[in-house]
Structures are given as C-alpha cells and as structure tokens.
Motif scaffolding. Structure first.
Motif, mmCIF file in Angstrom:
data_model
loop_
_atom_site.group_PDB
_atom_site.id
_atom_site.type_symbol
_atom_site.label_atom_id
_atom_site.label_comp_id
_atom_site.label_asym_id
_atom_site.label_seq_id
_atom_site.Cartn_x
_atom_site.Cartn_y
_atom_site.Cartn_z
ATOM 1 N N ARG A 72 4.054 16.346 -42.288
ATOM 2 C CA ARG A 72 2.594 16.525 -42.315
ATOM 3 C C ARG A 72 2.101 17.441 -41.205
ATOM 4 O O ARG A 72 2.478 17.299 -40.056
ATOM 5 N N SER A 77 -2.644 18.296 -48.355
ATOM 6 C CA SER A 77 -1.972 18.491 -49.641
ATOM 7 C C SER A 77 -2.782 17.777 -50.725
ATOM 8 O O SER A 77 -2.969 16.558 -50.670
ATOM 9 N N SER A 82 2.142 14.837 -48.139
ATOM 10 C CA SER A 82 2.391 14.594 -46.722
ATOM 11 C C SER A 82 2.355 13.103 -46.361
ATOM 12 O O SER A 82 2.138 12.747 -45.205
ATOM 13 N N GLY A 141 0.850 24.003 -44.046
ATOM 14 C CA GLY A 141 0.913 23.876 -45.503
ATOM 15 C C GLY A 141 0.263 25.072 -46.181
ATOM 16 O O GLY A 141 0.788 25.615 -47.166
ATOM 17 N N GLY A 193 6.425 27.059 -49.721
ATOM 18 C CA GLY A 193 5.991 25.730 -49.299
ATOM 19 C C GLY A 193 6.962 25.063 -48.334
ATOM 20 O O GLY A 193 7.712 25.728 -47.605
ATOM 21 N N GLY A 194 6.978 23.732 -48.358
ATOM 22 C CA GLY A 194 7.760 22.953 -47.388
ATOM 23 C C GLY A 194 9.197 22.709 -47.795
ATOM 24 O O GLY A 194 9.850 21.815 -47.261
ATOM 25 N N ASN A 417 -0.373 25.725 -53.767
ATOM 26 C CA ASN A 417 -1.279 24.936 -52.928
ATOM 27 C C ASN A 417 -2.468 24.375 -53.689
ATOM 28 O O ASN A 417 -3.215 23.562 -53.148
ATOM 29 N N ASN A 454 7.245 18.061 -51.827
ATOM 30 C CA ASN A 454 6.571 19.359 -51.860
ATOM 31 C C ASN A 454 6.640 19.836 -53.310
ATOM 32 O O ASN A 454 7.170 19.115 -54.161
#
Ligand SMILES: Cc1cc2nc3c(=O)[nH]c(=O)nc-3n(C[C@H](O)[C@H](O)[C@H](O)COP(=O)(O)OP(=O)(O)OC[C@H]3O[C@@H](n4cnc5c(N)ncnc54)[C@H](O)[C@@H]3O)c2cc1C
Length: 467
Positions: A72, A77, A82, A141, A193-194, A417, A454
């Motif tokens: 996070r 998000s 997160s 993010g 992204g993550g 996103n 994610n």
C-alpha cells in the motif's frame, strides 16, 4: 492465515524499525481502512515500514511464511488491492520523502508519497511532476499504472516522466531499473502496476509551471449532445496546452449552479490552459459557447490549488465502483447512449468522466512502455460514488449495464488504474500486444507470483486472451 501472520510478526518483531500493527491493537482500525469503503478487509498484520530495509525484511518474512501480501502507498486502489483479509499489508505511508534538484529539474520521491507531498515540494522550486487530479491519491500506484492528469497532454503520462526506479523484488533484493540497468523491468514498471516488486523510490523529470488558467461551465441536458459533438471535433486539433475534460452528471445543489440546473442532467466542462495567458480566450470562447452563461467561470489558479480543487469531491470511506474504456472515435450512436444515460444516473455524485488524451502522451509508441496503446484518444470512466451499502446493487448494475451498451464501440484496452476488483479477466486486454513481454518480465522477477494483489499477470502464461 492467522498462523502465517503470527510467523511474520515474530520474524519481524526484533529487527523492524517501523510499526507492526495487529488486530485489536491501538491504531489498527484506522490503519486498515482504505479509500474505497466498499472494500473493508481485516489483515492479520500491517507492517508500516520505516525504510528500504524494513521493506526487504517484510517481503522476505512474508515469502517464507507463504502469506497473502498486499502493498500500500495511498490506499486509493479502486479495486481494493492494497488490503486483504488475514494476510500482510506492507504499508509505505511512513516513507514520504521528496528531494528536488531545481537546477537539474529532477526529483526523487519515496514509494509511500501522496501526490500532494510531491506537488508541495516541487512547487517550492516552481516545478511540477505531471500526475493525477486529487492530491490524496498515492503516487506509487498512480505512476506504476500510468498516471493521467491535467498536464498529460503537455508533458506526457506520469510514467513517461520516470527515469529510474528502486525496487525490492520478490526475493527481497534491491534492484535498480532505468534505461541502462534492467531495461526490461524499467519498461514493465511504466504501466505494469504493482506486479514486479515494491518500488521504494522514483526518480522523475520535472517541468516549470506555477499557475494555469481554469474555465468551467455547465451545459443543460438539451445541450449535451451538441457539446459532445463540438468536443469530439475541437480536441482533434487542439494545442497540447489545452486539456478539456467533461463530466456527465446531475448538477449539484450549490450556490454557484444556476437554480434551474440544480439536480438536472448536465455536462460539466473543465478546461485547463497551461500556455500563454493571453491565448487562453481563443480556445475557451468556442469551447464554452454551449454552456449556460450564468454557470461559466474563468480564473487564473496557482498550481497547488488546481491539484487540490477536486479533493473534497472524492472523500475516503464512501462506496465507489468503476468501469473504463477507450473509444477510437466518438460516433453518433455512442453520443446518443451517453446522453440517454445521464438521465438514469442513480445518485448525485455518480458521473461519466470523459477525457481526451492525445498531445505528448499520445505521441509515445505503443511498445515503448508497458502502458501501451495511446492511439484511442477518448477515455471514458464510469464512476459510481454513493454512501450507503443498501444502494450497492443499484449503482453497480447501472455501471455494468451502461458499460455493456457502450462496449461494442470501444477499442480493446483499459487503463489498469480505472479497473474494479471484478475485472481480472480484462488484464490481458489492458496489455494486449505487450502481454507476452509482460509475462516474461513477471516470470523473471516474480516467478511465484508473490505480488498477486494487483491487475495481475501470472508468471509463465504467455497466451494473449481477449486482445
Ligand atoms: C480519488 C481518486 C482520484 C484518482 N485520480 C486519478 C487521476 O487523476 N489520474 C490517474 O491516472 N489515476 C487516478 N486515480 C486512480 C489511481 O491512479 C489508482 O487508484 C492508483 O492505484 C492509486 O494509487 P495508490 O498508491 O493510492 O494505491 P494503493 O491502493 O496504495 O495501491 C494500488 C496498487 O499499487 C500497488 N502499489 C502501491 N504502492 C506500491 C509501491 N510502492 N510499489 C509497488 N506497488 C505498489 C499496490 O499493491 C496496488 O496493487 C484516482 C483514484 C482515486 C481513488
């Protein structure tokens, strides 16, 4: 999962410099909340890291325990990635350092920064980092997914302005990614992204800007169709200094809104001009010609005011649901559907957000970054926003129904996103021709899919779907 979170806690307890928060402990309740009130989960442990060493230790301990782990930054998000139930949250909210080099027009910021902390620091030097439109959004993010905002047409997406990342990967090592070092990871982090690790620092380009000209106005229901036709044609030739966003919604019951429009379907135009102040009028005049004259306002705005003016409209804890897509062109039948939809909007804060990309962001090739295809200039985001759980199904079904109607006119693709948590099947669509390369980078840096929460790319699967 309870046992796994106990294991992680005992492994971290002695060496962790930040805070370890467990259910029932002071501060845990506030720490577990994320922005979208629809996603209320209870992690087994929140590890609020103080530095990169804490992040490495948390990743290693979590990986050994096999615990579900969320990362996070700002907790914005929309999908709620997160947080998680019973697992670990690696919370970066103590890592909010920003350093600015005014001469080089560069900044370095930590992985837990909110947009507001970056704007405040860069404005001291009269510089900006192009990012999003709400200052309480997390930068990590937003940038990792792409990052669109008022300055996208002039300076590109946020991720286009990143020159280097520092990343803690799934095995706990610290890796640098830039054009020379680990270029594949550098490519993937700009839009991916993550998926690839915890980014602990971003090195970015800045641009000189301290104020903008803002013009706003409301078009009544009968004027929505001609306004959208005008916008469609006008933006195709507009200069990069002009950003014109339109929100289709019910007009708020506020003093600034003409009495006869309050509560009625309207198109709200927001125009930002970043060029020479004297040139603004020649673009504003035609663009605002279809607005109710009483609703039109123009003013010069300090950049920090621009970046915070929408903050109150998107408070923490309300319920939000979204679906998004790109249109290569805005055909008459799409406009018809949008016009019809405004009168069915289920609540006063729910809106259809329309933005036109193009400009510098649109000039970057589809394969240059993981963000990808920028050729469809019309971005639509259906954003439902309401306070009570009892209204969930009315809002969710309105978004889904309208999205399904509009879908045939869209180009495959979606901005990650702006995706909801129930759209994992659209992730390959988001990356379409870049999918195999994304999978290869994921398989190299995160072969066991430790970073799972994610818009997820599973390692080892290379067949593109829905593209
Ligand atoms: C009110 C609001 C306004 C918004 N406005 C815009 C806008 O103007 N433009 C735009 O492009 N988008 C906008 N968005 C969408 C926004 O980009 C995404 O919601 C984004 O994920 C928010 O980032 P965050 O750090 O707050 O999210 P978080 O919820 O903290 O994280 C989101 C995802 O990023 C991962 N992540 C977070 N930090 C890191 C890190 N340091 N390293 C690796 N992975 C990490 C998480 O694991 C998760 O998968 C907005 C969202 C909201 C709620």
């Amino acid at each position: 999962m309870l046992q796994a979170s106990r294991e992680v806690y005992s492994s971290l307890r002695r060496r962790f410099k930040g805070d370890l928060l467990r259910p029932g402990e002071s501060g845990f309740e506030e720490a577990r909340a994320i922005w979208n009130g629809m996603v209320a989960r209870v992690p087994g442990l929140i590890a609020r890291c103080a530095d990169v060493g804490d992040v490495q230790n948390a990743v290693r301990a979590a990986s050994e325990a096999g615990i579900l782990t969320a990362v996070r930054c700002g907790g914005h998000s929309l999908a709620g990635f997160s947080t998680c139930d019973g697992g670990l949250v690696i919370d970066l909210s103590r890592m909010r350092q920003v350093t600015v080099d005014p001469e080089a027009r560069r900044a370095r910021f930590s992985g837990g920064c909110l947009l507001g902390s970056i704007d405040t620091a860069t404005q001291k030097a009269g510089l900006v980092f192009p990012s999003g439109v709400v200052s309480h959004t997390g930068a990590a993010g937003l940038v990792l997914g792409g990052g669109t905002g008022w300055l996208t047409r002039q300076f590109g997406l946020s991720c286009d302005n990143v020159e280097g990342f520092t990343v803690v990967t799934a095995d706990g090592s610290v890796v640098r990614a830039d054009a020379q070092e680990n270029p594949d990871l550098f490519w993937a982090l700009r839009g991916g992204g993550g998926n690839f690790g915890v980014v602990t620092a971003f090195e970015v380009k800045l641009h000189p800007l301290t104020s903008v000209v803002l013009a706003e106005g409301l078009s009544p229901e009968a004027g929505i169709r001609p306004l959208l036709e005008l916008w469609r044609d006008f933006m195709a030739d507009a200069p990069i200094e002009l950003k014109w966003n339109i929100d289709l919604r019910l007009a708020p019951h506020t003093e600034q809104v003409p009495v006869e429009l309050r509560g009625q379907p309207v198109a709200a135009s927001w125009l930002i001009w970043t060029g020479d102040m004297d040139d603004a009028q020649q673009y504003f005049r035609p663009a605002l010609s279809l607005c109710d004259p009483e609703s039109v306002r123009r003013r010069t705005l300090p950049f920090l005011e621009l970046q915070t003016m929408a903050d109150a409209a998107f408070p923490h804890g309300r319920r939000y649901y979204t679906k998004s897509g790109y249109f290569p062109s805005l055909g008459d039948s799409t406009i018809d559907r949008l016009v019809d939809a405004v009168s069915t909007i289920p609540s006063s804060e729910t809106q259809i957000e329309l933005a036109y990309l193009g400009g510098v962001a649109g000039r970057i090739g589809a394969t240059e970054t993981a963000f990808g295809d920028r050729s469809a200039p019309f971005i639509m985001n259906l954003l439902a926003n309401w306070p009570e759980a009892s209204d969930d199904s009315a809002h969710i079904s309105w978004v889904r129904g309208l999205f399904n109607q509009l879908r045939p006119a869209m180009k495959p693709g979606v901005y990650v996103n702006f995706m909801s948590g129930d759209e994992q099947d659209r992730v390959p669509e988001a990356y379409h021709e870049r999918w195999d390369r994304m999978v290869a980078v994921k398989s190299h840096y995160d072969p066991d899919n430790f970073f799972l929460l994610n818009q997820n790319i599973s390692p080892g699967k290379t067949t593109a779907k829905n593209s």
